[in-house]
Motif scaffolding. Sequence first.
Motif, PDB file in Angstrom:
ATOM      1  N   GLY A 160      85.029 -20.908   3.027  1.00 50.25           N
ATOM      2  CA  GLY A 160      86.177 -20.882   4.156  1.00 50.25           C
ATOM      3  C   GLY A 160      87.086 -20.096   4.062  1.00 50.25           C
ATOM      4  N   ILE A 161      87.001 -19.107   3.041  1.00 54.55           N
ATOM      5  CA  ILE A 161      88.327 -18.057   3.383  1.00 54.55           C
ATOM      6  C   ILE A 161      87.976 -16.577   3.755  1.00 54.55           C
ATOM      7  N   ALA A 162      86.921 -16.556   4.282  1.00 53.45           N
ATOM      8  CA  ALA A 162      86.567 -15.264   4.877  1.00 53.45           C
ATOM      9  C   ALA A 162      87.839 -14.551   5.661  1.00 53.45           C
ATOM     10  N   ALA A 163      88.456 -15.480   6.440  1.00 52.19           N
ATOM     11  CA  ALA A 163      89.332 -14.752   7.424  1.00 52.19           C
ATOM     12  C   ALA A 163      90.593 -14.305   6.553  1.00 52.19           C
ATOM     13  N   LEU A 164      90.689 -14.593   5.284  1.00 53.89           N
ATOM     14  CA  LEU A 164      91.717 -14.045   4.457  1.00 53.89           C
ATOM     15  C   LEU A 164      91.126 -12.716   3.881  1.00 53.89           C
ATOM     16  N   ALA A 165      89.957 -12.479   3.702  1.00 64.16           N
ATOM     17  CA  ALA A 165      89.308 -11.399   2.961  1.00 64.16           C
ATOM     18  C   ALA A 165      89.955 -10.030   3.411  1.00 64.16           C
ATOM     19  N   PRO A 166      90.213  -9.708   4.848  1.00 61.03           N
ATOM     20  CA  PRO A 166      90.736  -8.614   5.396  1.00 61.03           C
ATOM     21  C   PRO A 166      91.994  -8.067   4.599  1.00 61.03           C
ATOM     22  N   ARG A 167      92.845  -9.027   4.110  1.00 62.91           N
ATOM     23  CA  ARG A 167      94.170  -8.835   3.501  1.00 62.91           C
ATOM     24  C   ARG A 167      93.769  -7.893   2.134  1.00 62.91           C
ATOM     25  N   LEU A 168      92.710  -7.816   1.602  1.00 64.37           N
ATOM     26  CA  LEU A 168      92.216  -7.293   0.474  1.00 64.37           C
ATOM     27  C   LEU A 168      91.658  -5.905   0.658  1.00 64.37           C
ATOM     28  N   ALA A 169      91.324  -5.579   2.063  1.00 66.88           N
ATOM     29  CA  ALA A 169      90.608  -4.573   2.590  1.00 66.88           C
ATOM     30  C   ALA A 169      91.419  -3.263   2.494  1.00 66.88           C
ATOM     31  N   ALA A 170      92.083  -2.932   1.466  1.00 70.63           N
ATOM     32  CA  ALA A 170      92.933  -1.792   1.343  1.00 70.63           C
ATOM     33  C   ALA A 170      92.011  -0.679   1.487  1.00 70.63           C
ATOM     34  N   ASN A 171      92.614   0.379   1.953  1.00 71.79           N
ATOM     35  CA  ASN A 171      91.419   1.718   2.171  1.00 71.79           C
ATOM     36  C   ASN A 171      91.156   2.348   0.821  1.00 71.79           C
ATOM     37  N   LYS A 172      92.090   2.694  -0.053  1.00 76.11           N
ATOM     38  CA  LYS A 172      91.767   3.377  -1.270  1.00 76.11           C
ATOM     39  C   LYS A 172      92.666   2.870  -2.352  1.00 76.11           C
ATOM     40  N   VAL A 173      92.191   2.453  -3.524  1.00 81.01           N
ATOM     41  CA  VAL A 173      92.572   1.883  -4.609  1.00 81.01           C
ATOM     42  C   VAL A 173      92.210   2.725  -6.000  1.00 81.01           C
ATOM     43  N   ALA A 174      93.247   3.045  -6.716  1.00 81.80           N
ATOM     44  CA  ALA A 174      92.671   3.976  -7.758  1.00 81.80           C
ATOM     45  C   ALA A 174      92.786   3.039  -9.228  1.00 81.80           C
ATOM     46  N   ILE A 175      92.051   3.256 -10.011  1.00 79.51           N
ATOM     47  CA  ILE A 175      92.090   2.613 -11.402  1.00 79.51           C
ATOM     48  C   ILE A 175      92.143   3.750 -12.317  1.00 79.51           C
ATOM     49  N   VAL A 176      93.202   3.956 -13.179  1.00 81.15           N
ATOM     50  CA  VAL A 176      93.611   4.949 -13.991  1.00 81.15           C
ATOM     51  C   VAL A 176      93.292   4.576 -15.460  1.00 81.15           C
ATOM     52  N   GLY A 177      92.217   5.075 -16.026  1.00 81.05           N
ATOM     53  CA  GLY A 177      91.739   4.595 -17.476  1.00 81.05           C
ATOM     54  C   GLY A 177      90.731   3.332 -17.470  1.00 81.05           C
ATOM     55  N   LEU A 178      89.595   3.730 -17.748  1.00 81.38           N
ATOM     56  CA  LEU A 178      88.319   2.834 -17.736  1.00 81.38           C
ATOM     57  C   LEU A 178      88.191   2.328 -19.088  1.00 81.38           C
ATOM     58  N   GLY A 179      89.174   1.966 -19.870  1.00 81.05           N
ATOM     59  CA  GLY A 179      88.930   1.419 -21.108  1.00 81.05           C
ATOM     60  C   GLY A 179      88.663  -0.209 -20.977  1.00 81.05           C
ATOM     61  N   GLY A 180      88.803  -1.106 -21.880  1.00 82.94           N
ATOM     62  CA  GLY A 180      88.383  -2.388 -21.722  1.00 82.94           C
ATOM     63  C   GLY A 180      89.007  -3.041 -20.706  1.00 82.94           C
ATOM     64  N   THR A 181      90.349  -2.841 -20.456  1.00 85.05           N
ATOM     65  CA  THR A 181      91.067  -3.699 -19.366  1.00 85.05           C
ATOM     66  C   THR A 181      90.647  -2.882 -18.005  1.00 85.05           C
TER      67      THR A 181
END
Lengths: 392, 91
Positions: A167-188
């Motif tokens: 029942g939280i689908a209405a909140l999902a758009p808040r996470l729909a950023a266009n572009k996110v970067a992850i710098v460093g693909l080690g364990g974390t």
Amino acid sequence: MSQSLISRNPDLLRLRNAGYTVATRSGYLLVADIPYVSTERDVRRGTLVMRLTLNGDRTGVPDDHTTFFQGDAPCDRTGQRLTAIEHSEQRQELAEGVLVDRMFSAKPQLGSDTTYYDKVTRYVDVISGPAEAIDPAATARVFRVVEADAEDDTPFRYVDTASTRAGIAALAPRLAANKVAIVGLGGTGAYILDAIAKTPVREIHLYDADAFQQHNAFRSPGAASLDDVAAGKSKVAYYAERYSIMRTGIVAHETYVDDTTDLSGFDFVFVAIDSGTAKKPIVVMLERLNIAFIDVGMGLHLGNDTVGGMLRVTSSSEHNRSELHKHVSLDDVPNDNVYGSNVQIGPLNMLNAALAVARWMKTCGYLADLEQEHHTIYTVDGNNILNVSAEQ
Amino acid sequence: MSIDTPAQHEKHVKTYAIVVNGREKTVTEHELSFEQVVRLAFDPVPTGDGVAITVTYRRGHGNKPEGILVAGDTVKVKDGMIFNVSVTDKS
């Protein structure tokens, strides 16, 4: 066939959450995988087809008690047709792609159906009851995989039924950023990707020049194969391939980020690298571009025979840039295995990543955020979390 | 009630048993600065303008028994207090 209409209407969603194979097409509700007994006394599957009362994209009350059916004549367990519900037998195409063979008419015992859930389950009881008597495993509630289609505006290859179920689908758009970067693909960084990949962020860009090697597999989400660790692929290629199985928009950049990298256009950046000196130009650039970011880091040591230490999550945004400089190393520590070690533990990478992603979700207005902490430390030997907020 | 002579008083130096990075230490200071805590964990202390060391404590005194220390902070010492000192820069 559209799933978005179903996600947006509680009545239809209730059917899907209960495991029925529901779809809508040209104003009809289709419920497939309905087991019934045929005249030959075997169990077959058919589809109930009902006209949908629609106001734009909102479903209303069923307009009558009848239903169409695609399939042979359903019977009782002895193979006798259920004549009590039969109305007419005529093969017709109700709309494009909506073919039916017959029509049933059965009134509810009291009043009329107020929801499609009631109407569907009523017919399923009558039609599938005999099938379940012959084969107890024969149920209409099959929980078939819900594939995404072009009408569903989503990066996922199949629908996020977790959010609609909760029942939280209405909140999902808040996470729909266009572009996110992850710098460093080690364990974390890898565990951060594992979490972010399952949110509706449109594009996830991965930056790392390192190869995915055997030891990396032991601090990585999922399970790498022998071929994976032998392949000599870069981390970003390995992870982009893995997570593209589930969704689109993962972009691999086989490079470290330095002051020549263009990070403009990102909505948010996770910095998950080891080197303090390499971090400095990244922090300077993100501050200059006024991009919000989170920096993570862990420091573990061997105490008396056990591993202890701390996990850190530090945020930087336009409201608060200077605090990060108190807490984050932008220099390399010489001989650093004297001061801690290279020890990293998979579950702690996971916890560090989870804390970082939760903090991002708060910044997005998705998770509750009463403290608005910009700095968080988890201490391993105390299992406690300490936060620093602006008021302090 | 007798008054302690200076000689007797010197023998009663209050010590505190604390834990730093999982190891027991004994200190005589009633209050420790950020730098002193770091030195208890690392010798020599890691240097460099940009090096930021993370320090947490718990089981301290009542009004603020747990917290994070940054450069320039001090904290009152209590028996049994637990410190953790690290450069939190691994990912």
